[in-house]
Design a protein around this motif. Sequence first.
Motif, mmCIF file in Angstrom:
data_model
loop_
_atom_site.group_PDB
_atom_site.id
_atom_site.type_symbol
_atom_site.label_atom_id
_atom_site.label_comp_id
_atom_site.label_asym_id
_atom_site.label_seq_id
_atom_site.Cartn_x
_atom_site.Cartn_y
_atom_site.Cartn_z
ATOM 1 N N PHE A 63 0.903 -1.236 -0.089
ATOM 2 C CA PHE A 63 -0.061 0.040 0.021
ATOM 3 C C PHE A 63 0.606 1.235 0.050
ATOM 4 C CE2 PHE A 63 -2.452 -3.491 1.389
ATOM 5 C CZ PHE A 63 -3.741 -3.265 0.997
ATOM 6 N N GLU A 64 2.231 1.016 0.007
ATOM 7 C CA GLU A 64 3.015 2.167 0.352
ATOM 8 C C GLU A 64 3.683 2.510 -1.198
ATOM 9 O OE1 GLU A 64 5.607 1.037 3.218
ATOM 10 O OE2 GLU A 64 3.941 0.320 4.472
ATOM 11 N N ALA A 83 -0.801 7.335 6.546
ATOM 12 C CA ALA A 83 -1.968 7.391 5.894
ATOM 13 C C ALA A 83 -2.236 5.996 5.029
ATOM 14 C CB ALA A 83 -2.376 8.531 4.894
ATOM 15 N N GLU A 84 -0.757 5.609 4.248
ATOM 16 C CA GLU A 84 -0.838 4.660 3.544
ATOM 17 C C GLU A 84 -0.800 3.261 4.216
ATOM 18 O OE1 GLU A 84 2.118 6.561 0.211
ATOM 19 O OE2 GLU A 84 2.920 5.269 1.655
ATOM 20 N N ASN A 87 -4.467 2.715 5.280
ATOM 21 C CA ASN A 87 -5.084 1.967 4.344
ATOM 22 C C ASN A 87 -4.894 0.413 4.334
ATOM 23 O OD1 ASN A 87 -6.433 4.372 3.190
ATOM 24 N ND2 ASN A 87 -4.895 4.660 1.728
ATOM 25 N N ASP A 90 -7.002 -1.134 7.044
ATOM 26 C CA ASP A 90 -8.384 -1.286 6.584
ATOM 27 C C ASP A 90 -8.551 -2.361 5.669
ATOM 28 O OD1 ASP A 90 -9.031 1.253 7.805
ATOM 29 O OD2 ASP A 90 -9.066 2.292 6.157
ATOM 30 N N PHE A 91 -7.411 -2.640 4.753
ATOM 31 C CA PHE A 91 -7.518 -4.089 3.942
ATOM 32 C C PHE A 91 -7.410 -5.185 4.795
ATOM 33 C CE2 PHE A 91 -5.026 -7.296 1.929
ATOM 34 C CZ PHE A 91 -5.845 -7.337 0.747
#
Length: 176
Positions: A63-64, A83-84, A87, A90-91
């Motif tokens: 995600f980064e 923030a990444e 995310n 969340d995944f």
Amino acid sequence: MEKGLVHIYTGEGKGKTTAAIGLGIRAFGRGKTVYMVQFLKGSETGEMTAIKKLEPGFKLFRFEKERGFVWTLNREEIEELKAEIANAFDFIRDTLKNNRCDVLILDEIIGVLGNGLVEVDEVLDIIKNKPDHVELILTGRNAPEKLIEAADYVSQINCIKHPFQKGLGARKGIEY
């Protein structure tokens, strides 16, 4: 799978990611679906190429965006990285909630903790709320005691000798 357990590969030695991938390949070979989320690794690696050949049963997620080491980042880049990582969390939560895999590898999640990018309670929450059947693997140096207590398996990988100590840099296909 009867009861999924929690594994930690930690320590200063080389091979934590390799051990996690090895466990993932074993599970994949027995018909299990394996997801691997990599943190703090932005560049292309040999494991990425190999795992792509195992899809859809073994999938790698990042995600980064590619950037330097955490200690080289400015405040804005750190916030973007956080923030990444949010995310990615969340995944992970969605993956577990919807039973998308049998084995979940969180590679370098302990490094994320060590760099202060998330709190240990967020990782403990993932452990506590994972479905019973999911095998969870965490990797990274310096696992905090709270994680060690929550795990079923903990393997300490120590460095006794490494070519880096003689000035030899990372080699394609061996270290990345």
